[in-house]
Design a protein around this motif. Structure first.
Motif, PDB file in Angstrom:
ATOM      1  N   UNK A 286       0.813  -1.224   0.000  1.00 56.52           N
ATOM      2  CA  UNK A 286       0.000   0.000   0.000  1.00 56.52           C
ATOM      3  C   UNK A 286       0.846   1.273   0.000  1.00 56.52           C
ATOM      4  N   UNK A 287       0.281   2.336  -0.549  1.00 55.47           N
ATOM      5  CA  UNK A 287       0.971   3.626  -0.558  1.00 55.47           C
ATOM      6  C   UNK A 287       1.258   4.132   0.846  1.00 55.47           C
ATOM      7  N   UNK A 288       0.467   3.668   1.824  1.00 57.82           N
ATOM      8  CA  UNK A 288       0.664   4.115   3.208  1.00 57.82           C
ATOM      9  C   UNK A 288       1.938   3.550   3.833  1.00 57.82           C
ATOM     10  N   UNK A 289       2.463   2.457   3.280  1.00 54.23           N
ATOM     11  CA  UNK A 289       3.706   1.877   3.803  1.00 54.23           C
ATOM     12  C   UNK A 289       4.612   1.461   2.640  1.00 54.23           C
ATOM     13  N   UNK A 290       5.244   2.424   1.987  1.00 58.36           N
ATOM     14  CA  UNK A 290       6.138   2.105   0.874  1.00 58.36           C
ATOM     15  C   UNK A 290       7.324   1.263   1.344  1.00 58.36           C
ATOM     16  N   UNK A 291       7.932   0.488   0.453  1.00 59.92           N
ATOM     17  CA  UNK A 291       9.117  -0.276   0.832  1.00 59.92           C
ATOM     18  C   UNK A 291      10.184   0.615   1.468  1.00 59.92           C
TER      19      UNK A 291
END
Length: 546
Positions: A286-291
């Motif tokens: 998800x965009x909320x937790x990028x790598x």
């Protein structure tokens, strides 16, 4: 078999016994050099190289301990499998900048080293582990240097006094003399120190940078081919349903995986498309937790030299580096976000429309190429955003020809329009309502309704609406002809199924300025998703090999 040498103020038999006990090698040669500042480290290491009986020599600090068992055997195996290497280490970089601060760009760093200080231990992870494989680098850190005497071409430079920058100079001079240098991951040590630079290191760096200013920067030369593994981050605004840009990312990811690429999609997920992608072994996040980042909750935190520090709730924290080779972005806000979060990783950006503001190209030095899905977009970004033509490439939408082909097609007497029912398509759809009625055919609309006009349109007996679906081919194969705005997916899918298609050219408000019916072109094979994936991977390779 192997020699271990080090400089120390006072010879410590416990340290020597620890080396022997953990190495896994019978009777390793140990060369301790007692040194209270009378010798520079370059002098000590050259003496060890000269005095050693073995070709494989480890030069290390005396304030380490080993977290790996049988590390000596592992080192010997590395050189047996990779006999052309001259220098190995535990941390390094693939890029040496003009500043000679080799740790300046964390995204280019490789390796894993543990640190311990004042009773606290933590891991410095510069890149993901490759197990028993080696990462090619331009230099290695001096904490732990392994040398194959037969393969190096330069010894340590004794003009470098003291105990700092000897490792950079030694590695660099061998690298530019074509000695292979690598970082290994299956030997792990703990450094009983924070590890930091000082004034002497800075002075030596300045001398080095001035001396090699005509050579720097340097980097590891890659020789990637279409079969080479590449690690890719694909980012887009949505990866949930079946709109054109979402299907573009899905088909591209699917093709790249078949071309030996490791693909992660970063987007707004948790929809039917992301679930289908997971079944294809495409990683989604998800965009909320990028790598490399994690959303704080006030509970988890970081072990630092100063102790435990809790994360801040609802704030994205950087928790580590990532090792993507390249990032392929879509959509303006996501591209801007990605450029801020991963400033040093090369990027390609696909532009999907010339009339939607969310598709405006982001101008950033780190975006090396702009992919345009039709020639009109290329002309648009060159003329209106002053992007150099050499930085653009027209590569069409990828379509799965296993789904879209002329097998089992028929004509059920309807015109097909696929796409979101929204403001941009309103005039086109209303024109099609009139056109289909005039020729006695039904109009089938397939897509999510984002309008206030659909309800009145379906009151016409010849107009039908269906929700978006991943099985859109069953609609395409049975229609009379397709229709869409600009040259989008549905037109191409129709051509592949033997259907002609209407293309409506519209402006940013959806006003129609032309429409034309196109017969099936001769070269429809160029839209095959595997051909498109190959072309795009070739663009990645050009960038990474440069």
């Amino acid at each position: 078999m192997i020699t271990i040498g080090f400089s120390t103020r006072k010879i410590d038999n416990d340290f020597i016994n620890m080396i022997k006990k953990t190495s896994g090698v019978s009777n390793p040669e140990i060369i301790p050099v007692e040194n209270n500042g009378q010798f520079s480290l370059t002098e000590v290491y050259n003496k060890i190289l000269n005095d050693s009986k073995n070709d494989i020599i480890i030069l290390c600090h005396d304030d380490i301990y080993f977290d790996s068992k049988n590390w000596g055997q592992k080192i010997l195996k590395h050189f047996k499998r990779n006999p052309n290497y001259g220098i190995l280490g535990l941390a390094g970089t693939t890029h040496m900048p003009k500043s000679a601060k080799w740790w300046e760009d964390f995204s280019k760093m490789k390796g894993i080293v543990n640190h311990e200080h004042e009773g606290k231990k933590w891991e410095s992870k510069y890149s993901s582990s490759l197990g028993n494989q080696i990462d090619d680098v331009v230099l290695v850190d001096g904490l732990f240097i392994v040398v194959n005497k037969k393969n190096i071409k330069q010894s340590f430079n004794e003009e470098i006094g003291g105990f700092h920058f000897y490792d950079v100079d030694f590695s660099f001079r061998n690298f530019i003399d074509d000695v292979k240098i690598g970082v290994m991951y299956d030997v792990r040590v703990t450094h009983k120190s924070i590890g930091q630079t000082n004034e002497q290191w800075e002075k030596n760096r300045e001398v080095f940078a001035e001396k090699y200013k005509e050579v720097l920067p340097v980097k590891v030369k890659r020789n990637l081919t279409i079969d080479s593994p590449i690690k890719i981050l694909l980012s887009c605004l949505f990866f949930k349903t079946f709109t054109g840009s979402e299907m573009y990312v899905y088909e591209l990811a699917k093709g790249l995986k078949k071309l030996n690429c490791d693909v992660t999609v970063l987007s707004d997920i948790d929809g039917p498309l992301s679930e289908i992608a997971k079944k294809q072994d495409i990683k989604v996040t998800p965009l909320s937790e990028p790598p490399g980042y994690k959303l704080g909750d006030g509970v988890w935190g970081f072990n630092t030299p100063q102790g435990f520090v809790a994360s801040k709730p609802n704030m994205i924290h950087k928790i580590g580096e990532v090792n993507f080779d390249i990032i392929h972005t879509q959509h303006t806000p996501v591209t801007n976000h990605i450029c801020q979060m991963y400033p040093n990783i090369p990027k390609i950006s696909t532009i999907h429309s010339e009339v939607i503001s969310l598709e405006e190209p982001v101008i950033n030095d780190n975006i090396v190429k702009y992919i345009c899905i039709r020639p009109e977009i290329q002309e648009h970004i060159i003329n209106n955003f002053k992007i150099d033509k050499d930085k653009t490439e027209v590569i069409y939408n990828p379509i799965d020809t296993n789904r879209f082909n002329t097998k089992n097609t028929k004509d059920d007497g309807y015109i097909l329009f696929v796409g979101s029912i929204d403001y941009l398509r309103e005039n086109t759809i209303k024109d099609l309502v009139d056109y289909s009625k005039s020729i006695g055919k039904e109009l089938w609309l397939v897509g999510d309704n984002k309008s206030d006009y659909l309800v009145s349109l379906v009151e016409n007996q010849h107009v039908k609406h269906f929700p978006s679906t991943d099985k859109v081919e069953m609609f395409v194969k049975n229609c009379s002809e397709t229709a869409g705005i600009l040259l989008g997916r549905t037109t191409i899918e129709g051509w592949l199924c033997g259907k002609s298609g209407w293309i409506y050219n519209v402006d940013e408000n959806g006003h129609i300025f032309s429409k034309e019916k196109f017969d099936i072109p001769e070269d429809v094979s160029k839209f095959n998703y595997m051909e498109i994936a190959k072309k795009i991977k070739e663009e990645y390779i050009k960038i990474l090999n440069d």
